[in-house]
Design an enzyme around this catalytic site. Structure first.
Site, short mmCIF file in Angstrom:
data_model
loop_
_atom_site.label_atom_id
_atom_site.label_comp_id
_atom_site.label_asym_id
_atom_site.label_seq_id
_atom_site.Cartn_x
_atom_site.Cartn_y
_atom_site.Cartn_z
N TYR A 16 15.84 73.78 62.48
CA TYR A 16 16.53 75.04 62.20
C TYR A 16 15.55 76.19 62.00
CZ TYR A 16 21.13 72.99 61.96
OH TYR A 16 22.32 72.39 62.29
N TYR A 149 31.38 71.34 59.34
CA TYR A 149 30.08 70.91 59.85
C TYR A 149 29.96 69.41 59.60
CZ TYR A 149 25.15 70.01 60.43
OH TYR A 149 23.96 69.48 60.85
N ASP A 241 34.42 62.96 55.44
CA ASP A 241 32.97 63.15 55.54
C ASP A 241 32.46 63.58 54.16
OD1 ASP A 241 30.40 63.95 55.90
OD2 ASP A 241 30.78 65.23 57.64
#
Ligand code: PLP
Length: 434
Positions: A16, A149, A241
């Protein structure tokens, strides 16, 4: 002698990171508790838990000790024809504390792979059922939330919000049905959609109550439970998640504990090993596991990684659980949660602050500077100012958040709060005068 920073500049590609104009990274030589120390012995409070993984502080002696002993005993072994104590013991300890009727653990390496495994389980579950009983419909739609995400591998990217993270790959991603996170305002429309498309939907994947990388967005548990009731009624598999929300982050051991409807598959990583080793878990229920039992070898879940159930990583996870389930740790999580809430209440008087919110140990707010986007320039600027103040913070664009390891002291929390208030005062002045 060439500096580490210079050696890094020549050979490393950071995650990133836009390397053009990249400020030299800081060499970190050791960690202790909440603190990271650089090569000049400057200390930095790790106010984002080293990208959300660290929960007990750095270089924790209990985790280090267990890792050391395991390394001398068995560092790794293939996990197909073999098994070992740390993998079995970890599954035995995890399953009873997970939020749901989980009975099987599948190991992988990280959050993204835990998600890949979950999606593959859900898709193949419907395929296997259909092959066994052709009146059972093959389902091929996947529901996912906007602003979600779930990781950086292709399956995980596909079920994540399309954004600057996924732009370059958009033609290569499969398309889920994206819906908004539920609220009292949209719940009727969401229920209608699930009712209409339910029989075609294989699964829904969600970050329970806190969408982290999408901007620390928090959403309403009551509306979500209403939606999950309809989803469960339609037989749609629910994939929670909890890669970030697991292991105490949201104030409970798992965010699923805030919800009445329990997931069929849960993904874990990040805090699983206390942030010390790479490990992913995808846990599921007996009905899903049994859909893969067959004399036909093609019904097998053909998935595995070289380092599946790595004994060192499993040992670190066991050590981290020892620490997490200690009453003192649970008390500290509670205390951090209360302090975060109290701090956010004091931010009401700053017009530059918007949407101050917290869930458990996570506090977040937006800065009214420029557009709401990941590439907002305020993020890197705040990071630099924080470093100068001995704190590591890394806003998501103009979303500032504070997510400490649970061992953070009162004094360290105050230091972060003082820094944030100082920033707000200075930014407010600049906005007023510009
Ligand atoms: C970080 C994260 C992932 C990806 O985990 P990695 O270990 O970085 O691959 C997946 N889901 C959620 C909710 C996350 O926060």
């Amino acid at each position: 002698m060439i500096s580490l920073t210079e050696r890094d500049r020549r050979v490393i590609w950071h995650p990133y990171t836009q390397h053009k104009g990249f400020l030299p990274p800081i060499p970190i030589v050791k960690g202790k508790g909440t603190l990271l120390f650089d090569d000049k012995d400057n200390a930095y409070i790790d106010a984002i838990s080293s990208w959300w993984v660290n929960i007990h502080g750095h270089a924790h002696p209990h985790i280090a000790e267990k890792l050391h002993r395991q390394a001398l005993q068995l560092e790794h072994v293939i996990f197909t024809g073999f098994t070992h104590e740390p993998a079995v013991a970890l599954a035995e300890r995890l399953l009873p504390i997970l939020p749901g009727n989980f009975s099987r653990v599948f190991y992988s390496d990280n959050g993204s792979t835990a998600v890949e495994v979950a999606i593959k389980m859900a898709i193949q579950y419907w395929g296997n059922r259909h092959d066994r009983d052709t009146t059972s419909r093959r389902r091929n739609k996947i529901l996912a939330f906007h602003h979600s995400y779930h990781g950086d591998t292709f399956g995980a990217m596909s079920v994540s919000e399309r954004s600057v993270f996924t732009d370059a790959f958009r033609d290569y991603l499969f398309e889920p049905v994206f819906i908004d996170t539920p609220s009292p305002d949209n719940i009727y429309d969401l229920l209608k959609l699930v009712r209409e498309q339910g029989p075609e939907i294989a699964c829904i994947i969600y970050e329970p109550l806190l969408q982290a990388a999408g901007g620390m967005r928090m959403y309403d548990a009551a509306s979500f439970d209403q939606l999950l009731a309809e989803i469960a009624g339609q037989g749609i598999l629910m994939i929670a998640d909890e890669v970030l929300t697991g292991f105490g982050r949201t104030g409970k051991l798992f965010a699923g504990e805030y919800l009445r409807h329990k997931a069929d598959i849960i993904c874990l990583s990040k805090g699983l090993t206390g942030g010390s080793m790479a490990l992913g878990v995808t846990a599921t229920t007996t009905p899903i596991f049994e859909a893969f039992l067959s004399d036909d070898k093609r019904k097998t879940l053909f998935h595995g990684h070289s380092f599946t159930a790595n004994p060192l990583a499993c040992s670190a996870a066991l050590a981290s659980l020892d620490l997490l389930l200690d009453e003192d740790c649970l008390r500290r999580i509670d205390h951090i949660a209360r302090r975060q809430e109290a701090f956010l209440e004091t931010l009401g008087s700053y017009p530059i602050v918007r949407n101050a919110r917290s869930l458990g140990t996570v506090a977040a707010f937006e800065l009214n500077t420029g557009r709401d986007e990941y590439i907002n320039a305020i993020g890197p600027r705040l990071t630099q100012e924080a470093l100068d103040a001995g704190i590591y913070l890394r806003p998501l664009g103009n979303t500032v958040y504070f997510m400490p390891p649970y061992c953070i002291t009162e004094k360290e929390m105050d230091q972060v709060y003082d820094f944030l208030v100082h920033c707000l005062m200075s930014y407010s002045k600049q906005v007023l005068t510009s």
